[in-house]
Structures are given as structure tokens and as C-alpha cells.
Design an enzyme around this catalytic site. Structure first.
Site, short mmCIF file in Angstrom:
data_model
loop_
_atom_site.label_atom_id
_atom_site.label_comp_id
_atom_site.label_asym_id
_atom_site.label_seq_id
_atom_site.Cartn_x
_atom_site.Cartn_y
_atom_site.Cartn_z
N ILE A 1 -59.27 -31.92 4.15
CA ILE A 1 -59.35 -30.48 4.39
C ILE A 1 -58.84 -30.15 5.79
CG2 ILE A 1 -60.93 -28.51 4.62
CD1 ILE A 1 -62.60 -29.85 2.37
N CYS A 2 -59.19 -30.97 6.76
CA CYS A 2 -58.74 -30.72 8.13
C CYS A 2 -57.22 -30.78 8.23
CB CYS A 2 -59.36 -31.74 9.09
SG CYS A 2 -61.15 -31.64 9.20
N THR A 3 -56.63 -31.73 7.56
CA THR A 3 -55.18 -31.84 7.59
C THR A 3 -54.55 -30.62 6.94
OG1 THR A 3 -55.23 -34.25 7.68
CG2 THR A 3 -53.19 -33.24 6.85
N MET B 1 -54.83 -27.79 9.52
CA MET B 1 -53.93 -27.96 10.67
C MET B 1 -52.47 -27.73 10.26
SD MET B 1 -55.92 -28.42 13.24
CE MET B 1 -57.25 -27.55 12.41
N SER C 1 -58.44 -36.28 7.95
CA SER C 1 -59.25 -36.00 6.76
C SER C 1 -58.56 -34.90 5.95
CB SER C 1 -60.68 -35.59 7.15
OG SER C 1 -60.66 -34.42 7.94
#
Length: 156
Positions: free
Chosen positions: A49-51, A54, A47
Site C-alpha cells: 500500500i505504501c508503494t 508513493m 510495502s
């Protein structure tokens, strides 16, 4: 010890867990005693924002190395999805699958969103003795700040 709401308390032992990483290796919090740990809950692999989050952690390993802290990123994705995600994004830290029982570790840390079936964006900084030293989070749709990680790591 978690409060009645399931949120761990700063200054108390962090809730233990044992989960599979993207390679199927079992990682337990207890086995990492003697080194600092940063537990990063995030909603989903792949996703937006998650990417971004990370990849920001991936791109700043020195911040964690200086504090002798190991990053454990946890989502409710399966280990198979996490392996593909790690390969696609060049993530070399452990991505742990809180897949089954679904979100059990996120629940123990008070960040599971039962309505959506995902982990929220919660970060837990644990010292070498297994004691929770800091925690921070952001609302859905907002990334955590790298500066906030740096502040927490500086206090270890």
C-alpha cells in the site's frame, strides 16, 4: 502546538523536525519556510500500500507544483533503505528517515503506532509560514486518496 494527545492543531505552528533524507542530507521543516510543505507519514518502504501511495504522488507532481508545495515522505526506515526504495520506484521527492530516535517525529505528529513500531498514514499540509492548514489520515491497510490531497492543496 500539539494537544495532550500529541496531535498538532490546525491553525497552529506545525511541530518542527530535522531528519536525513535518502541521500543523508539533513532536511528541517524550518528551512523550508516560504514554501508550502506536505508531510506524508507512511509505515514502511517496499510495502504494497505504501508503494502504491508513493508512486501515486510520484506520478502526479503537477498537483504539488501548482500549489508550490514540497512533499516530504516520512517513515521509520533507515536512510539506506529509503535510498534503495527511491531508486527502485523512481521517487524523486525527499524520503525522510525517522529511524532514530525511533519514530520521534511521528510521535510529535501523533501518528506513531508504538505497538507496531511504525508511523501511521497521516498527512499534514503546512503553509509557507509553518502553520498547519490541513491534516488527514486513513486506517491501517487503506491508502489515502489523491483527491484528498488535491482538496487540501486547493485550499492553500
Amino acid at each position: 502546538m500539539p494537544t495532550a494527545f500529541g496531535t498538532p492543531v490546525i491553525g497552529e505552528p506545525a511541530p518542527g523536525f530535522e531528519l536525513s533524507n535518502q541521500f543523508g542530507e539533513r532536511i528541517s521543516l524550518a528551512s523550508l519556510r516560504g514554501g508550502n510543505v506536505v508531510v506524508v507519514f507512511y509505515p514502511f518502504a517496499f510495502s504494497g500500500i505504501c508503494t502504491g501511495e508513493m508512486c501515486e504522488l510520484r506520478d502526479n507532481p503537477g498537483d504539488f507544483a501548482t500549489a508550490r508545495a514540497r512533499v516530504l515522505a516520512i517513515s521509520v526506515d533507515s536512510k539506506y533503505a529509503l535510498r534503495a526504495y527511491a531508486e527502485a520506484e523512481g521517487l524523486e521527492f525527499d524520503l525522510l528517515a525517522d529511524f532514530w530516535p525511533h519514530g520521534e517525529t511521528a510521535r510529535r505528529y501523533g501518528v506513531f503506532d508504538a505497538d507496531r513500531g511504525i508511523a501511521g498514514r497521516g498527512t499534514f499540509v503546512i503553509d509557507a509560514n509553518g502553520i498547519l492548514r490541513d491534516t488527514f489520515s486513513t486506517a491501517a491497510g487503506r491508502a489515502r486518496s489523491l483527491d484528498r490531497y488535491r482538496k487540501a492543496l486547493a485550499e492553500l
